[in-house]
Design a protein around this motif. Structure first.
Motif, PDB file in Angstrom:
ATOM      1  N   TYR A  48      63.458  66.255  32.234  1.00 14.61           N
ATOM      2  CA  TYR A  48      62.334  66.077  33.152  1.00 14.61           C
ATOM      3  C   TYR A  48      61.748  67.391  33.660  1.00 14.61           C
ATOM      4  O   TYR A  48      60.722  67.390  34.329  1.00 14.61           O
ATOM      5  CB  TYR A  48      62.809  65.307  34.389  1.00 14.61           C
ATOM      6  CG  TYR A  48      62.727  63.807  34.305  1.00 14.61           C
ATOM      7  CD1 TYR A  48      61.629  63.120  34.818  1.00 14.61           C
ATOM      8  CD2 TYR A  48      63.750  63.059  33.753  1.00 14.61           C
ATOM      9  CE1 TYR A  48      61.556  61.733  34.775  1.00 14.61           C
ATOM     10  CE2 TYR A  48      63.693  61.682  33.697  1.00 14.61           C
ATOM     11  CZ  TYR A  48      62.593  61.019  34.221  1.00 14.61           C
ATOM     12  OH  TYR A  48      62.526  59.651  34.175  1.00 14.61           O
ATOM     13  N   THR A  51      58.111  68.101  33.860  1.00 10.60           N
ATOM     14  CA  THR A  51      57.287  66.951  34.222  1.00 10.60           C
ATOM     15  C   THR A  51      56.667  67.150  35.595  1.00 10.60           C
ATOM     16  O   THR A  51      57.356  67.520  36.553  1.00 10.60           O
ATOM     17  CB  THR A  51      58.137  65.665  34.224  1.00 10.60           C
ATOM     18  OG1 THR A  51      58.752  65.498  32.942  1.00 10.60           O
ATOM     19  CG2 THR A  51      57.283  64.441  34.535  1.00 10.60           C
ATOM     20  N   LEU A  66      61.914  58.768  29.519  1.00  6.73           N
ATOM     21  CA  LEU A  66      60.903  59.251  30.468  1.00  6.73           C
ATOM     22  C   LEU A  66      59.850  58.163  30.654  1.00  6.73           C
ATOM     23  O   LEU A  66      58.707  58.303  30.209  1.00  6.73           O
ATOM     24  CB  LEU A  66      60.245  60.537  29.950  1.00  6.73           C
ATOM     25  CG  LEU A  66      61.113  61.784  29.831  1.00  6.73           C
ATOM     26  CD1 LEU A  66      60.361  62.878  29.087  1.00  6.73           C
ATOM     27  CD2 LEU A  66      61.503  62.292  31.216  1.00  6.73           C
ATOM     28  N   GLN A  69      56.254  58.826  31.820  1.00  4.68           N
ATOM     29  CA  GLN A  69      55.378  59.529  30.886  1.00  4.68           C
ATOM     30  C   GLN A  69      54.483  58.560  30.121  1.00  4.68           C
ATOM     31  O   GLN A  69      53.386  58.901  29.696  1.00  4.68           O
ATOM     32  CB  GLN A  69      56.225  60.345  29.909  1.00  4.68           C
ATOM     33  CG  GLN A  69      55.434  61.174  28.909  1.00  4.68           C
ATOM     34  CD  GLN A  69      56.357  61.928  27.961  1.00  4.68           C
ATOM     35  OE1 GLN A  69      57.479  61.514  27.682  1.00  4.68           O
ATOM     36  NE2 GLN A  69      55.884  63.051  27.462  1.00  4.68           N
ATOM     37  N   GLU A  96      51.493  60.785  40.040  1.00  2.08           N
ATOM     38  CA  GLU A  96      50.432  60.100  39.305  1.00  2.08           C
ATOM     39  C   GLU A  96      49.584  59.211  40.212  1.00  2.08           C
ATOM     40  O   GLU A  96      48.368  59.116  40.036  1.00  2.08           O
ATOM     41  CB  GLU A  96      51.039  59.263  38.175  1.00  2.08           C
ATOM     42  CG  GLU A  96      51.862  60.064  37.177  1.00  2.08           C
ATOM     43  CD  GLU A  96      51.064  61.166  36.510  1.00  2.08           C
ATOM     44  OE1 GLU A  96      49.921  60.898  36.086  1.00  2.08           O
ATOM     45  OE2 GLU A  96      51.574  62.299  36.428  1.00  2.08           O
TER      46      GLU A  96
END
Length: 295
Positions: A48, A51, A66, A69, A96
Motif C-alpha cells: 500500500y 497508495t 488492494l 484501487q 477518494e
C-alpha cells in the motif's frame, strides 16, 4: 471443525492479539495468525505504501489485495469497509471520497475498533467512523452505501451466504462492491481444513472459487467480474507444521490452488455506474514460487 460461534470467538481472540503486533511480524505469516515463516517475505499482502491516503500506523499487513484501487470510489460517496481492522482501507477510501463523503469501518474486535478510532482522531478525519459489530449482521441501515470494500475478511466468516446477503441489503440500489479475498481451486488436505490456526490464517476458511462467485450471482448481483487474481503459495516451513514431508510434496504438486481475487459486482438499480469499461482483468504470476525459498 468448531461451530460458527466458536470460530468467531477464535478469530476475535487472534485478531485482538494481532492488533498489538507490528506490520512486519503480521506480514511474514498467514494474515498474521501463524508463527512467522523463517523465510521473510509477504505471503498474501499487497503493498500500500505508494497508495494515496495510506496511513502507516493503520497498516497491520493483514490484507490480500488492494480493493480500494478497483472500487471506483467517487467524491461524496458513502463507503463501508468490512473488517476494517486498524483503519487502513478506510483511510485510503477517505482520500477518494473527500471530506464531503463518509466512510464507515465495521469490525468485531474491540481492540481493533479502538486502534482505528485513535488513528482517525490523530489524522483529524471527522467523516470516518468505526462501528463494532459482525459483518454478517451489520450495524447499518438498509440502502446506505454507494460502495463496499473488504480486504481478506469474508474467508474468516463461517456463514458467507449471510454476509453476502448483508452486503446486498446495505448497498444502495445501483451501488457496488470491490472485495479482495482468498478462494480455493481443489481441496485442501484435511489437516489444514481442520486446524483452527489455519482458519484464523485466512486459508482453512476459504471456499471454492466457483462457490464464492455463485453465492454472489444467486443473491442477484449484476456485472460480476474478477478484477485481479494472483496465486498464493504457503511456504513449506508453515505446511510442515501440519503435513508430513510426503504430504507437503503432494500438496505442492497436486493441483490445489489458493488464490487472492478481487471481485466487483453491482446491486441492480437505476444509478448503476457506467464505468465497467475500466474494469480490466489483472492476473499476476509470481516470478518464482515462494515455496522454493527464492523470494
Amino acid at each position: 471443525m468448531k461451530n460458527e460461534q466458536e470460530l468467531k470467538d477464535l478469530v476475535r481472540e487472534r485478531y485482538a492479539k494481532i492488533a498489538g503486533q507490528g506490520k512486519v511480524e503480521n506480514a511474514a505469516s498467514c494474515c498474521g495468525a501463524t508463527t512467522p515463516s523463517n523465510k521473510v517475505y509477504n505471503i498474501m499482502m499487497d503493498d500500500y505504501t505508494d497508495t494515496d491516503g495510506y496511513v502507516e500506523d493503520a497498516d497491520l499487513g493483514l490484507g490480500c489485495g488492494l480493493p480500494t484501487q478497483f472500487a471506483l470510489i467517487e467524491k461524496g460517496d458513502t463507503v463501508i469497509d468490512l473488517g476494517s481492522g486498524a483503519g487502513n482501507d478506510c483511510f485510503v477510501a477517505r482520500h477518494e471520497t473527500g471530506a464531503e463523503g463518509k466512510v464507515i469501518g465495521i469490525d468485531f474486535t474491540p481492540v481493533m475498533i479502538e486502534k482505528a478510532r485513535l488513528n482517525a482522531e490523530k489524522m483529524g478525519y471527522n467523516n470516518v467512523e468505526f462501528r463494532e459489530g459482525d459483518i454478517d449482521a451489520m450495524p447499518v441501515n438498509d440502502d446506505v452505501a454507494d460502495v463496499i470494500v473488504s480486504n481478506c475478511v469474508l474467508n474468516l466468516v463461517p456463514n458467507k451466504k449471510k454476509v453476502i446477503g448483508e452486503i446486498y441489503r446495505v448497498l444502495k440500489p445501483g451501488g457496488h462492491f470491490s472485495i479482495s479475498d482468498i478462494v480455493l481451486v481443489g481441496d485442501l488436505p484435511e489437516a489444514l481444513k481442520e486446524d483452527a490456526e489455519m482458519y484464523a490464517g485466512c486459508v482453512a476458511g476459504a471456499i471454492q472459487k466457483s462457490e464464492y462467485l455463485s453465492l454472489m450471482e444467486k443473491k442477484g448481483f449484476a456485472n460480476l467480474k474478477i478484477q485481479k487474481e494472483k496465486p498464493i503459495a504457503i511456504p513449506s516451513d508453515i505446511l510442515e507444521k501440519y503435513l508430513s514431508a510426503e504430504e507437503v510434496k503432494v500438496f505442492n504438486t497436486g493441483g490445489t490452488g489458493i488464490f487472492s481475487i478481487t471481485v466487483f459486482a453491482q446491486k441492480p438499480g437505476s444509478k448503476m455506474k457506467k464505468a465497467l469499461a475500466h474494469l480490466t482483468d489483472i492476473k499476476e504470476t509470481p516470478d518464482c514460487d515462494p515455496r522454493s525459498g527464492c523470494c
